[in-house]
Design a protein around this motif. Structure first.
Motif, mmCIF file in Angstrom:
data_model
loop_
_atom_site.group_PDB
_atom_site.id
_atom_site.type_symbol
_atom_site.label_atom_id
_atom_site.label_comp_id
_atom_site.label_asym_id
_atom_site.label_seq_id
_atom_site.Cartn_x
_atom_site.Cartn_y
_atom_site.Cartn_z
ATOM 1 N N LEU A 178 -36.159 13.253 2.392
ATOM 2 C CA LEU A 178 -36.213 12.029 1.587
ATOM 3 C C LEU A 178 -35.022 11.114 1.882
ATOM 4 C CD1 LEU A 178 -37.487 13.443 -1.821
ATOM 5 C CD2 LEU A 178 -38.590 11.635 -0.488
ATOM 6 N N MET A 179 -33.861 11.695 2.139
ATOM 7 C CA MET A 179 -32.697 10.894 2.514
ATOM 8 C C MET A 179 -32.945 10.182 3.836
ATOM 9 S SD MET A 179 -29.660 13.583 1.463
ATOM 10 C CE MET A 179 -28.343 12.584 2.174
ATOM 11 N N ARG A 180 -33.512 10.882 4.794
ATOM 12 C CA ARG A 180 -33.825 10.270 6.090
ATOM 13 C C ARG A 180 -34.869 9.170 5.933
ATOM 14 N NH1 ARG A 180 -35.945 11.940 10.514
ATOM 15 N NH2 ARG A 180 -34.859 10.188 11.437
ATOM 16 N N MET A 181 -35.862 9.412 5.079
ATOM 17 C CA MET A 181 -36.902 8.421 4.870
ATOM 18 C C MET A 181 -36.341 7.149 4.250
ATOM 19 S SD MET A 181 -39.733 11.166 3.562
ATOM 20 C CE MET A 181 -40.758 9.974 2.735
ATOM 21 N N LEU A 233 -43.794 4.642 4.923
ATOM 22 C CA LEU A 233 -42.623 5.380 4.451
ATOM 23 C C LEU A 233 -42.566 5.412 2.925
ATOM 24 C CD1 LEU A 233 -40.009 4.067 7.023
ATOM 25 C CD2 LEU A 233 -40.494 6.491 6.607
ATOM 26 N N GLU A 234 -42.872 4.296 2.293
ATOM 27 C CA GLU A 234 -42.799 4.224 0.832
ATOM 28 C C GLU A 234 -43.883 5.075 0.178
ATOM 29 O OE1 GLU A 234 -40.720 -0.188 0.325
ATOM 30 O OE2 GLU A 234 -42.906 0.002 0.223
ATOM 31 N N VAL A 235 -45.065 5.093 0.759
ATOM 32 C CA VAL A 235 -46.146 5.911 0.210
ATOM 33 C C VAL A 235 -45.809 7.396 0.355
ATOM 34 C CG1 VAL A 235 -48.546 6.634 0.544
ATOM 35 C CG2 VAL A 235 -47.967 4.204 0.551
ATOM 36 N N LEU A 236 -45.325 7.781 1.523
ATOM 37 C CA LEU A 236 -44.973 9.182 1.749
ATOM 38 C C LEU A 236 -43.845 9.611 0.815
ATOM 39 C CD1 LEU A 236 -45.192 11.841 3.303
ATOM 40 C CD2 LEU A 236 -43.628 10.890 5.005
ATOM 41 N N ALA A 237 -42.835 8.772 0.649
ATOM 42 C CA ALA A 237 -41.716 9.100 -0.229
ATOM 43 C C ALA A 237 -42.200 9.298 -1.665
ATOM 44 C CB ALA A 237 -40.663 8.006 -0.176
#
Length: 267
Positions: free
Chosen positions: A216-219, A255-259
């Protein structure tokens, strides 16, 4: 029992060292101070090693460190660019750690035949890991494992490859796409190349092992980078620059959806 060499290495290098199989010769390309080969050879995890660097300064420092450790007869320090300093198939495992993914990609592609003469690649790119994943998948390298490690405020990736066909990408896409909001991953592997199929699978299936939080930090870093670029592009006047807005907007949305799915947990 903790390996003795682990006490002498940073968390980043210790994680890299853990992916070097015991009892086989290894090469550390871009060795700098030769910390990694010295620790592995000193504690007999590795019988002998080659330490290479393209710059004379680091090469000289490595030679001094190897000599001070009394290991000059087991660690050969060489001046050379990438894999050029190695003979074909000379070692079992090649490590590249602490350089950019684009540079690693160039070094590995410079001589594909020589690259494939080694039985394992352990790669720790500081950036652009997606370039390595894309290239090595196309060159029939199997992504054996991926790890994340937190060291002095940064999240580092360690990618381990062996020759062979790879089904990790399709498997990760299949797993994540079961979540309705992530169905797009079956047809668009952007997130798999960017974040790593095995890391995504680990984070999805074992949310409490620490991988999910680091991922999550990488995302968030990747998403923030795209927000900054988009803010600049929206002020751009040239059509060629503005044409980048669509793809970057799509990447940011993915990225936002996955996070969001990662934070709320899988069903």
């Amino acid at each position: 029992m903790m390996p003795m060499w682990k006490k002498e290495l940073s968390p980043r290098l210790a994680a890299v060292a853990a992916m070097v199989p015991p009892g086989v010769p290894m090469a550390d390309v871009g060795t700098d101070h030769a910390h990694l080969p010295i620790a592995l050879v000193k504690w007999d995890h590795t019988p002998w090693a080659v330490a290479t660097d393209v710059r004379e300064g680091p090469c000289r420092r490595a030679q001094q460190a190897v000599h001070a450790a009394g290991l000059s007869h087991r660690i050969d320090v060489r001046l050379g660019d990438g894999l050029k300093a190695l003979e074909q198939g000379e070692v079992h495992t090649v490590v590249m750690a602490g350089m950019g993914g684009v540079l690693m990609d160039e070094l590995l592609r410079a001589d594909p035949e020589k690259t494939r003469s080694f039985q394992r690649l352990v790669l720790q790119p500081n950036m652009a890991s997606h370039r390595l994943r894309t290239t090595l998948l196309g060159q029939q390298w199997k992504l054996l494992d991926e790890q994340l490690v937190f060291d002095e405020g940064y999240v580092y990736e360690i990618l381990t490859y062996e020759p062979g066909s790879d089904d990790a990408y399709a498997a990760a896409a299949e797993t994540l796409a079961r979540q309705r909001e992530l169905a797009f991953i079956k047809d668009d592997w952007f997130l798999l190349y960017l974040l790593g199929p095995r890391l995504l699978q680990k984070a999805w299936e074992a949310p409490d092992d620490g991988t999910r939080q680091l991922l999550l930090m990488r995302m968030e870093e990747a998403a923030e980078k795209r927000r900054r670029i988009l803010a600049g592009l929206k002020r751009a006047r040239h059509t060629a620059e503005r044409q980048k807005i669509g793809p970057l907007t799509n990447q940011l949305a993915q990225l936002e959806v996955l996070a969001q799915c990662m934070r709320t947990g899988k069903p």
